[in-house]
Every structure is written in C-alpha cells, then in structure tokens.
Enzyme design. Structure first.
Site, PDB file in Angstrom:
ATOM      1  CG  ASN A 110      -0.433  -0.152   2.528  1.00 62.37           C
ATOM      2  OD1 ASN A 110       0.630  -0.719   2.704  1.00 62.37           O
ATOM      3  ND2 ASN A 110      -1.136   0.360   3.517  1.00 62.37           N
TER       4      ASN A 110
ATOM      5  CD  GLU B 102      -1.651   4.727   4.501  1.00 56.96           C
ATOM      6  OE1 GLU B 102      -1.211   5.602   5.280  1.00 56.96           O
ATOM      7  OE2 GLU B 102      -2.367   3.773   4.879  1.00 56.96           O
TER       8      GLU B 102
ATOM      9  CB  CYS C   8      -5.277  -1.421  -1.986  1.00 59.75           C
ATOM     10  SG  CYS C   8      -6.649  -0.660  -1.118  1.00 59.75           S
TER      11      CYS C   8
ATOM     12  CD  GLU D 169      -5.284  -6.040  -1.328  1.00 59.34           C
ATOM     13  OE1 GLU D 169      -4.756  -4.899  -1.254  1.00 59.34           O
ATOM     14  OE2 GLU D 169      -6.050  -6.498  -0.466  1.00 59.34           O
TER      15      GLU D 169
ATOM     16  CB  CYS E 120     -10.923  -2.863   0.104  1.00 55.68           C
ATOM     17  SG  CYS E 120     -10.250  -2.184  -1.428  1.00 55.68           S
TER      18      CYS E 120
ATOM     19  CB  CYS F 155      -8.584  -4.790  -3.924  1.00 53.76           C
ATOM     20  SG  CYS F 155      -7.487  -3.406  -3.579  1.00 53.76           S
TER      21      CYS F 155
HETATM   22  N1  THU Z   1      -5.422  -1.417   2.204  1.00 54.35           N
HETATM   23  C1  THU Z   1      -4.826  -2.279   1.341  1.00 54.35           C
HETATM   24  O1  THU Z   1      -3.652  -2.138   1.002  1.00 54.35           O
HETATM   25  N2  THU Z   1      -5.570  -3.307   0.854  1.00 54.35           N
HETATM   26  C2  THU Z   1      -6.897  -3.507   1.146  1.00 54.35           C
HETATM   27  O2  THU Z   1      -7.520  -4.387   0.566  1.00 54.35           O
HETATM   28  C3  THU Z   1      -7.554  -2.678   2.159  1.00 54.35           C
HETATM   29  C4  THU Z   1      -6.786  -1.523   2.658  1.00 54.35           C
HETATM   30  C5  THU Z   1      -4.632  -0.285   2.722  1.00 54.35           C
HETATM   31  C6  THU Z   1      -5.094   1.053   2.248  1.00 54.35           C
HETATM   32  C7  THU Z   1      -4.598   1.961   3.325  1.00 54.35           C
HETATM   33  O3  THU Z   1      -3.253   2.322   3.032  1.00 54.35           O
HETATM   34  C8  THU Z   1      -4.583   1.093   4.579  1.00 54.35           C
HETATM   35  O4  THU Z   1      -4.708  -0.245   4.125  1.00 54.35           O
HETATM   36  C9  THU Z   1      -5.710   1.405   5.544  1.00 54.35           C
HETATM   37  O5  THU Z   1      -6.930   1.410   4.912  1.00 54.35           O
END
Ligand code: THU
Length: 129
Positions: free
Chosen positions: A42, A44, A53, A55, A86, A89
């Site tokens: 991930n 940010e 994300c 994935e 999520c 994804c």
């Molecule tokens: N996140 C992912 O990398 N994958 C997911 O399927 C759900 C959320 C990350 C996004 C963000 O950087 C952190 O988790 C908190 O939501």
C-alpha cells in the site's frame, strides 16, 4: 508455487509498505499462470483518498509487465486480523482473474484461503464492444 511460499514473498515486501497515515502496512504477492510473482504494497498519500492498496499495486505491476493471467494472490499485514481485500480491489482482481485463489494472513499465522468468487459474487462485467 504453493500458497505458503507466496505468503513468504508477500511478507518479505511488507517493510516496503508506505503507510505513515494509517500505520497499517499491507503487502500482496500475485502469482501468474506462468509462475512469475509480482508484489505490491500500500502506498498512502497526504490526500488520503489517493492511497493505493497493495493488491491493486501488484495488479498494476503485473499488467505493466505484460502479465494478465493470475492464479493466486497472497495478502499479509502485521496486524491481528487477516487482510481481506477491499471491495475495490476485489473488482479489479475480477477483471483479470475471476477464478483467483486468495490467501490472507496476519503476523506469523498460516493464513486463510478464499476464492475471489466467494468474496465477490456477481462481479460487475462490461462486455467490450
Ligand atoms: N489497504 C490495502 O492495502 N488493501 C486492502 O484491501 C484494504 C486496505 C490499505 C489502504 C490503506 O493504506 C490502509 O490499508 C488502511 O486502509
């Protein structure tokens, strides 16, 4: 490649996650039909909604390298709960691999397995004209 090996590759990428805002690090390892592995973490952003994300980062890396056929995905965090992908994804994964096997794990545990089709039944599909 076995699920546990793929999980190991995802775990190796976990320190590369850039998550200064949530503090929630996620890494994914995507296995292609040809046996190649693409990882993603991930990423940010201070404009929170722009965060990517793990994935989807893995899918983008694979597709950008010319690979579109995937068999298995491993997703890891260091948190307590296993990181189920999520909804966004799941839809992106369904675009390329509706029959994908997904294994999710937190910390050192073995992981839980799912089929993408059970996590996202009736995915949206647009037939290209
Ligand atoms: N996140 C992912 O990398 N994958 C997911 O399927 C759900 C959320 C990350 C996004 C963000 O950087 C952190 O988790 C908190 O939501």
């Amino acid at each position: 490649m076995e699920a546990q090996e793929l999980l190991g590759l995802a775990r190796k990428s976990l320190p590369l996650a850039y998550a200064p805002y949530s503090g929630y690090h996620v890494a994914a390892a995507l296995l292609t039909e040809a046996g190649e592995v693409f990882t993603g973490v991930n990423v940010e952003n201070s404009s929170y909604g722009l965060s990517i994300c793990a994935e989807r980062a893995a899918v983008a890396a694979a597709v950008g390298a010319g690979q579109r056929k995937f068999t298995r995905l491993a997703v890891v965090t260091e948190g307590d709960a296993p990181p189920l992908p999520c909804g966004a994804c799941r839809q992106v994964l369904a675009e390329f691999a509706p029959n994908l096997h997904i294994i999710v794990a937190s910390r050192e545990e073995e992981g839980q397995s799912y089929l993408l089709a059970e996590l996202l039944p009736h995915a949206f599909v647009l037939r290209a004209k």
